[in-house]
Design a protein around this motif. Structure first.
Motif, short mmCIF file in Angstrom:
data_model
loop_
_atom_site.label_atom_id
_atom_site.label_comp_id
_atom_site.label_asym_id
_atom_site.label_seq_id
_atom_site.Cartn_x
_atom_site.Cartn_y
_atom_site.Cartn_z
N LEU A 16 -3.56 4.89 -43.98
CA LEU A 16 -5.21 5.13 -43.66
C LEU A 16 -5.77 5.75 -44.53
CD1 LEU A 16 -4.93 6.67 -39.91
CD2 LEU A 16 -5.38 4.28 -40.59
N GLU A 17 -5.21 6.32 -45.76
CA GLU A 17 -5.82 6.97 -47.08
C GLU A 17 -5.88 5.75 -47.87
OE1 GLU A 17 -3.00 9.96 -48.28
OE2 GLU A 17 -4.04 11.54 -46.79
N GLU A 18 -4.90 4.83 -48.03
CA GLU A 18 -4.85 3.83 -48.86
C GLU A 18 -5.85 2.64 -48.29
OE1 GLU A 18 -0.49 3.42 -50.90
OE2 GLU A 18 -0.72 2.81 -48.94
N TYR A 19 -6.17 2.50 -47.19
CA TYR A 19 -7.20 1.77 -46.43
C TYR A 19 -8.60 2.13 -46.83
CZ TYR A 19 -9.22 -1.41 -43.07
OH TYR A 19 -9.83 -2.56 -42.65
N SER A 20 -8.91 3.47 -46.73
CA SER A 20 -10.03 4.15 -46.88
C SER A 20 -10.38 3.86 -48.34
CB SER A 20 -9.90 5.52 -46.71
OG SER A 20 -11.22 6.22 -47.15
N ALA A 21 -9.43 4.21 -49.33
CA ALA A 21 -9.69 3.82 -50.71
C ALA A 21 -10.12 2.35 -51.00
CB ALA A 21 -8.47 4.23 -51.64
N SER A 22 -9.33 1.55 -50.30
CA SER A 22 -9.80 0.12 -50.34
C SER A 22 -11.08 -0.37 -49.90
CB SER A 22 -8.73 -0.87 -49.64
OG SER A 22 -8.98 -2.23 -49.92
N THR A 23 -11.47 0.09 -48.93
CA THR A 23 -13.06 -0.03 -48.67
C THR A 23 -13.84 0.36 -49.82
OG1 THR A 23 -13.24 2.11 -47.18
CG2 THR A 23 -12.37 -0.10 -46.17
#
Length: 331
Positions: free
Chosen positions: A250-257
């Motif tokens: 979720l942290e990496e997905y947040s950074a992706s957005t």
């Protein structure tokens, strides 16, 4: 020192070296990290667009987990996999998350809002200036049984129009079908999400954005609820067995957005690389896709408010009942 004593010293030194090497090997083994495999799914559109940096990082092997991505044209293609647990994490329509939560008896949790309103009313003419102008028209749309249908019905009813009597709504299975109709049509009205809006406008210069559905929602909502298109859901069992891996994802997905919103041109190239949309279309569409990352209590407030609006107009739209607090992942 005698040869015998010297030999003993050398032997002891060698044994110490061997012991040190063995200890180093054990330390190396203990620090070896096994990446958790996570199957991830998203719909081709803004939800998948927000993932593209993460998808690229996973392909390069630089993510904390071993992520396997799949994209689909419709939510129906993912439903069975989500319920069975074959898909660990998915980006899906908000109301579908509630439906699947009820269907699976609490088998998933919503972790974040990843997309706000992305729907627009477009036409090939210049007649639609307000919701009232839709009376008597035929509107083509996707998403029957999901966000587009319920959002449109809510807005129509709040403006005094009956979706079943005052106009005709024809639902198609995929946005590409509607794009084709608009590209060839001279007098057509449709409700489409981005980036399909940008696609049809590129194919037919007479197509224009008539209404922003998110703005129309905000005009009529009485409780301050937000129009939410997509959310991120996590399989409950997988979450319980791999809490740290899910947190990292979720942290990496947040950074992706954040990357996608801040680096539109580079993100557009990745969108094409992963066969979601052409880069030229993505470049123009991303600023209108409302890609976000909202989690925690703010997420719970927005999702619960949105689902409440849907429930009041049609309980089946959220699976028959509003989900309990256990539906929300609040680490």
């Amino acid at each position: 020192m005698s040869k015998k004593k010297w030999s003993i010293v050398v032997l002891m030194f060698c044994l110490c070296l061997l012991a040190g090497c063995a200890k180093k090997q054990e330390e190396d083994k203990s620090t070896t990290v096994t990446k958790t495999k996570i199957s991830v799914a998203a719909l081709k559109g803004p939800t998948a667009i927000g993932m593209v940096k993460l998808m690229a990082d996973a392909k390069e092997g630089t993510t904390t987990g071993e992520y396997e991505f799949q994209t689909a044209g419709t939510a129906d293609e993912l439903t069975a996999g989500i319920v069975k647990g074959d898909i660990s994490i998915a980006a899906i329509p908000c109301n579908l998350a509630s439906v699947l939560y009820n269907r699976s008896k609490g088998g998933l949790k919503v972790a974040a809002v990843n997309t706000l309103g992305v729907l627009y009313i477009v036409e090939t003419g210049n007649e639609i200036q307000s919701i009232a102008d839709l009376k008597g028209k035929t509107i083509y749309s996707t998403g029957k049984g999901t966000t587009p249908e319920f959002a449109l019905n809510y807005i129509l009813k709040e403006n005094g129009l009956d979706p079943e009597k005052d106009l005709t709504i024809e639902y198609k299975s995929e946005a590409t079908e509607i794009a084709t109709l608009l590209a060839a049509g001279t007098d057509a009205v449709a409700m489409l999400p981005q980036p399909y809006v940008t696609t049809v406008m590129a194919q037919n210069e007479s197509v224009r954005i008539a209404l922003d559905v998110t703005e129309e929602w905000n005009k009529v909502t009485k409780d301050g609820s937000s129009l939410i298109t997509g959310v991120v859901v996590v399989n409950k069992t997988f979450l319980e067995e791999n809490p740290e891996a899910v947190k990292k994802f979720l942290e990496e997905y947040s950074a992706s957005t954040a990357y996608v919103n801040e680096n539109v041109e580079d993100a557009a190239d990745l969108v094409e690389q992963f066969d979601i949309f052409k880069a030229a279309i993505a470049k123009k569409a991303i600023p209108y896709c409302n890609i976000v990352w909202i989690d925690g209590e703010d997420m719970k407030e927005k999702v619960s408010g949105y689902l409440d609006v849907l429930y009041k107009q049609n309980p089946d739209s959220v699976g028959g009942s509003l989900p309990e607090d256990a539906f929300y992942y609040l680490p």
